[in-house]
Design an enzyme around this catalytic site. Structure first.
Site, PDB file in Angstrom:
ATOM      1  N   LEU A 175      47.824  33.324  36.935  1.00  0.00           N
ATOM      2  CA  LEU A 175      46.460  33.540  36.463  1.00  0.00           C
ATOM      3  C   LEU A 175      46.135  35.016  36.584  1.00  0.00           C
ATOM      4  O   LEU A 175      45.966  35.537  37.688  1.00  0.00           O
ATOM      5  CB  LEU A 175      45.460  32.716  37.275  1.00  0.00           C
ATOM      6  CG  LEU A 175      45.770  31.226  37.476  1.00  0.00           C
ATOM      7  CD1 LEU A 175      44.630  30.540  38.225  1.00  0.00           C
ATOM      8  CD2 LEU A 175      46.038  30.548  36.138  1.00  0.00           C
ATOM      9  N   GLY A 176      46.095  35.704  35.444  1.00  0.00           N
ATOM     10  CA  GLY A 176      45.847  37.138  35.436  1.00  0.00           C
ATOM     11  C   GLY A 176      47.111  37.917  35.167  1.00  0.00           C
ATOM     12  O   GLY A 176      48.161  37.629  35.751  1.00  0.00           O
ATOM     13  N   VAL A 205      65.410  31.113  47.139  1.00  0.00           N
ATOM     14  CA  VAL A 205      64.582  29.918  47.138  1.00  0.00           C
ATOM     15  C   VAL A 205      65.424  28.651  47.183  1.00  0.00           C
ATOM     16  O   VAL A 205      65.085  27.676  47.863  1.00  0.00           O
ATOM     17  CB  VAL A 205      63.658  29.908  45.892  1.00  0.00           C
ATOM     18  CG1 VAL A 205      62.963  28.556  45.731  1.00  0.00           C
ATOM     19  CG2 VAL A 205      62.631  31.031  45.979  1.00  0.00           C
ATOM     20  N   ARG A 231      42.653  36.701  29.410  1.00  0.00           N
ATOM     21  CA  ARG A 231      41.432  36.591  28.626  1.00  0.00           C
ATOM     22  C   ARG A 231      41.734  36.623  27.129  1.00  0.00           C
ATOM     23  O   ARG A 231      41.106  35.924  26.328  1.00  0.00           O
ATOM     24  CB  ARG A 231      40.474  37.723  29.003  1.00  0.00           C
ATOM     25  CG  ARG A 231      39.123  37.634  28.309  1.00  0.00           C
ATOM     26  CD  ARG A 231      38.155  38.718  28.764  1.00  0.00           C
ATOM     27  NE  ARG A 231      37.784  38.556  30.163  1.00  0.00           N
ATOM     28  CZ  ARG A 231      37.960  39.477  31.096  1.00  0.00           C
ATOM     29  NH1 ARG A 231      38.538  40.615  30.789  1.00  0.00           N
ATOM     30  NH2 ARG A 231      37.579  39.279  32.346  1.00  0.00           N
ATOM     31  N   ARG A 232      42.702  37.474  26.710  1.00  0.00           N
ATOM     32  CA  ARG A 232      43.040  37.601  25.287  1.00  0.00           C
ATOM     33  C   ARG A 232      44.537  37.388  25.099  1.00  0.00           C
ATOM     34  O   ARG A 232      45.324  38.338  25.107  1.00  0.00           O
ATOM     35  CB  ARG A 232      42.608  38.981  24.789  1.00  0.00           C
ATOM     36  CG  ARG A 232      41.086  39.158  24.737  1.00  0.00           C
ATOM     37  CD  ARG A 232      40.682  40.578  24.396  1.00  0.00           C
ATOM     38  NE  ARG A 232      40.978  41.488  25.498  1.00  0.00           N
ATOM     39  CZ  ARG A 232      40.726  42.800  25.469  1.00  0.00           C
ATOM     40  NH1 ARG A 232      40.197  43.347  24.402  1.00  0.00           N
ATOM     41  NH2 ARG A 232      41.010  43.555  26.521  1.00  0.00           N
ATOM     42  N   LYS A 267      41.050  38.810  48.020  1.00  0.00           N
ATOM     43  CA  LYS A 267      40.402  39.003  49.325  1.00  0.00           C
ATOM     44  C   LYS A 267      38.941  38.580  49.321  1.00  0.00           C
ATOM     45  O   LYS A 267      38.453  37.999  50.295  1.00  0.00           O
ATOM     46  CB  LYS A 267      40.538  40.449  49.782  1.00  0.00           C
ATOM     47  CG  LYS A 267      40.008  41.464  48.788  1.00  0.00           C
ATOM     48  CD  LYS A 267      40.318  42.873  49.204  1.00  0.00           C
ATOM     49  CE  LYS A 267      39.996  43.858  48.082  1.00  0.00           C
ATOM     50  NZ  LYS A 267      40.924  43.745  46.943  1.00  0.00           N
ATOM     51  N   VAL A 296      45.442  41.533  51.833  1.00  0.00           N
ATOM     52  CA  VAL A 296      45.124  42.589  52.793  1.00  0.00           C
ATOM     53  C   VAL A 296      46.307  43.547  52.912  1.00  0.00           C
ATOM     54  O   VAL A 296      47.428  43.119  53.198  1.00  0.00           O
ATOM     55  CB  VAL A 296      44.793  42.011  54.190  1.00  0.00           C
ATOM     56  CG1 VAL A 296      44.510  43.138  55.178  1.00  0.00           C
ATOM     57  CG2 VAL A 296      43.610  41.059  54.114  1.00  0.00           C
ATOM     58  N   ASP A 354      35.108  46.280  50.283  1.00  0.00           N
ATOM     59  CA  ASP A 354      36.528  45.936  50.228  1.00  0.00           C
ATOM     60  C   ASP A 354      37.104  45.784  51.631  1.00  0.00           C
ATOM     61  O   ASP A 354      37.770  44.790  51.944  1.00  0.00           O
ATOM     62  CB  ASP A 354      37.276  47.029  49.449  1.00  0.00           C
ATOM     63  CG  ASP A 354      38.785  46.821  49.441  1.00  0.00           C
ATOM     64  OD1 ASP A 354      39.283  46.044  48.606  1.00  0.00           O
ATOM     65  OD2 ASP A 354      39.472  47.444  50.285  1.00  0.00           O
ATOM     66  N   LYS A 399      38.554  42.317  53.923  1.00  0.00           N
ATOM     67  CA  LYS A 399      39.845  42.310  54.605  1.00  0.00           C
ATOM     68  C   LYS A 399      39.672  42.098  56.109  1.00  0.00           C
ATOM     69  O   LYS A 399      40.465  41.382  56.736  1.00  0.00           O
ATOM     70  CB  LYS A 399      40.578  43.629  54.328  1.00  0.00           C
ATOM     71  CG  LYS A 399      40.944  43.817  52.865  1.00  0.00           C
ATOM     72  CD  LYS A 399      41.448  45.225  52.580  1.00  0.00           C
ATOM     73  CE  LYS A 399      41.787  45.409  51.115  1.00  0.00           C
ATOM     74  NZ  LYS A 399      42.185  46.806  50.803  1.00  0.00           N
TER      75      LYS A 399
END
Length: 427
Positions: free
Chosen positions: A6-7, A30, A42-43, A102, A129, A198, A202
Site C-alpha cells: 500500500l503506497g 524466508v 492513488r493513480r 509512526k 522509528v 514527528d 516516535k
C-alpha cells in the site's frame, strides 16, 4: 508468500526494488519466494520506473488489503486515515501487517495490536522509528529479560541537521532551516519536524516497548526547536555543551510511572549523542543489566526505511510459513504516564539583570522559595549588558518552571533571556 504493498512513493519504490534485486536471497532466507501480488496507489495508470508488472497496480487499497490470496500487507502510505481502516480490515481478514506508519501507531496502536491478537497475525513496524537503525526489535525482544530505565535519543534528522549547522557555523534558526530545505532535509511545510510532532510519535512508540505500557501521542510532552537562538547555542558551547532535540522516555524513580517528552536540551559534548551530526539519528538506551547501549545510523530516507521494512517482511513471512506469531503487544505493566511537571530535570537559565548590589541574593532567594538548588552561576558583562547564567541541580519541572515565573517578577531581573533544559549527566 504473496505481498500487497500500500503506497509506492519514495519508500514504497525502494521496497519494490529491494524485493526485485534480492529476490533469490530473500526466498532463501524466508523459505519461500516473496511475490508482489498487488500495489495500491492513488493513480495506477501513471508509468513508474520500477521493476514491477503494471498489471499489479490498483487504485483500490481497501480491496487489495483484504484479498483472499494476500498473505502480508505492507503499508508505507503514512497518515491516520485511510491507513487505519485499511490495516484494521487487513488484520481482521487474517493478513499479517508490516507498517512504517509512526503517526498511526502512536495514536491507534492499541486497536491495531488488539486486532492482530484477536486474529492470530503479526504486526511489525521497525521502520516506524529511526529508519534502518535496528532499535524497536532490540527493545521488544533482545531486552525482554532486562529492565529499561531510560531511552534518550535523536530521532528526527531534520532538526538535528538544523541544530548541527547552528552549532558549527553560528547561523540563526531561520538561516539553518532554509539550508535544510534547500538540501531536501526539510519539507516545504517543516512543522511536523521542527514543532516536534514527528519525534513525539516516535517517542510514544519507544516508550510503549521500553516500559510495557500503552503510551499515545497525546501522552508526550512536546516542544519544538523554533525558539532556539544562536545565543543559546553559544551559551551551550561556553559551558562545554551542545544543543540537541531529544526524545526522552524514562521510568520514574520517585513514583511508579513513566515520563515521555520531546524538547531541545543542552547535553555535555562528552556525551555520545553530542557527536551525532547532520541528519543522522542515534538512540541511547540505559538498562539495569545490559548497561548503556547506543544505536546509530541514518534515520530516514527511502533506502534505509525500505531496509527496515524488508527486515520485518522476512520475519513476518517466516512466522507465517511456520504457522506461528511473533511477539505481540506487551502492556502488562500499565504504568501511569506522568505529567511534565512531575518529570525531574535541570534548567539552564539566562537572566538579563540590573548591575547592582543584591542581585544575586534576590535571585538565589527565588530559587530557595521553590526548593530548587543552584549548581553553578556565571556573570557575563557589566552595566546595562549584565547577565546571570545559572545551572540548577535536578528538580521537578513544575518547581523549575515556577522558579522561572518568579524570576520574571523580580525588580532586579529585566528579562529572562532564555530557558533550556539540561540532560545527559552532570556538567
Amino acid at each position: 508468500m504473496r505481498i500487497a504493498l500500500l503506497g509506492c512513493g519514495v519508500v514504497g519504490s525502494d521496497v519494490v526494488r529491494l524485493l526485485h534485486t534480492h529476490a533469490e536471497d530473500l526466498a532463501a532466507r524466508v523459505g519461500a519466494p516473496l511475490e508482489l501480488a498487488g500495489v495500491a496507489v492513488r493513480r495506477p495508470s501513471i508509468a513508474r520506473d520500477i521493476p514491477v508488472d503494471p498489471a499489479v497496480f490498483t487504485g483500490d487499497a481497501a480491496a487489495l488489503a483484504t484479498r483472499d490470496d494476500i498473505d502480508i500487507v505492507v503499508e508505507v502510505v503514512g497518515g491516520i486515515e485511510p491507513a487505519r481502516g485499511w490495516l484494521l480490515a487487513a488484520l481482521r481478514a487474517g493478513k499479517s501487517v508490516v507498517t512504517a506508519n509512526k503517526a498511526l501507531l502512536a495514536t491507534h496502536g492499541a486497536a491495531l495490536y488488539d486486532a492482530a491478537a484477536a486474529h492470530g497475525v503479526d504486526l511489525y513496524y521497525e521502520a516506524a522509528v529511526a529508519g534502518a537503525i535496528p532499535l524497536l526489535r532490540p527493545l521488544r525482544e533482545s531486552l525482554a529479560g532486562d529492565r529499561v530505565r531510560r531511552v534518550l535519543g535523536i530521532v528526527n534528522g531534520t532538526t538535528n541537521y538544523i541544530l548541527t549547522r547552528m552549532d558549527e557555523t553560528g547561523a540563526g534558526f531561520t538561516e539553518a532551516l532554509e539550508e535544510a530545505t534547500a538540501l531536501g532535509y526539510a519539507e516545504a511545510d517543516p512543522s511536523a519536524d521542527i514543532d516536534g510532532f514527528d519525534a513525539a510519535a516516535k517517542a510514544a512508540i519507544i516508550a510503549q516497548l521500553a516500559f510495557h505500557t500503552r503510551v499515545t501521542l497525546d501522552d508526550v510532552h512536546r516542544e519544538g526547536i523554533g525558539d532556539v537562538t544562536a545565543a543559546d547555542i553559544a551559551s551551550a558551547r561556553a559551558m562545554g555543551c551542545t544543543v540537541k532535540a531529544l526524545a526522552i522516555a524514562e521510568r520514574s524513580v520517585e513514583a511508579p510511572g513513566v515520563s515521555v517528552r520531546v524538547h531541545p536540551a543542552m547535553i555535555p559534548r562528552a556525551h555520545p549523542l553530542a557527536a551525532v551530526r547532520d541528519a543522522f539519528n542515534a538512540v541511547f538506551v540505559e538498562a539495569e543489566a545490559a548497561g548503556q547501549l547506543m544505536f546509530y545510523g541514518r534515520g530516514a530516507g527511502g533506502s534505509p526505511t525500505a531496509s527496515a521494512v524488508l527486515g520485518d517482511l522476512v520475519a513476518v513471512a517466516r512466522n507465517r510459513l511456520a504457522g506461528r506469531r511473533g511477539p505481540g503487544e506487551s502492556a502488562y505493566a500499565a504504568l501511569p504516564v506522568l505529567p511534565m511537571g512531575a518529570t525531574v530535570t535541570r534548567y539552564h537559565i539566562n537572566l538579563d539583570v540590573t548591575d547592582k548590589t543584591g542581585v544575586l541574593a534576590s535571585v538565589a532567594a527565588a530559587f530557595a522559595r521553590q526548593d530548587v538548588s543552584i549548581q553553578s552561576v556565571r556573570q557575563d558583562g557589566h552595566g546595562d549588558d549584565a547577565s546571570l547564567v545559572l545551572i540548577t541541580h535536578a528538580a521537578t519541572d513544575a518547581a523549575l518552571a515556577a522558579t522561572v515565573e518568579e524570576l520574571r517578577e523580580l525588580d532586579v531581573v529585566r528579562a529572562v533571556a532564555s530557558v533550556m533544559r539540561v540532560e545527559g549527566g552532570e556538567l
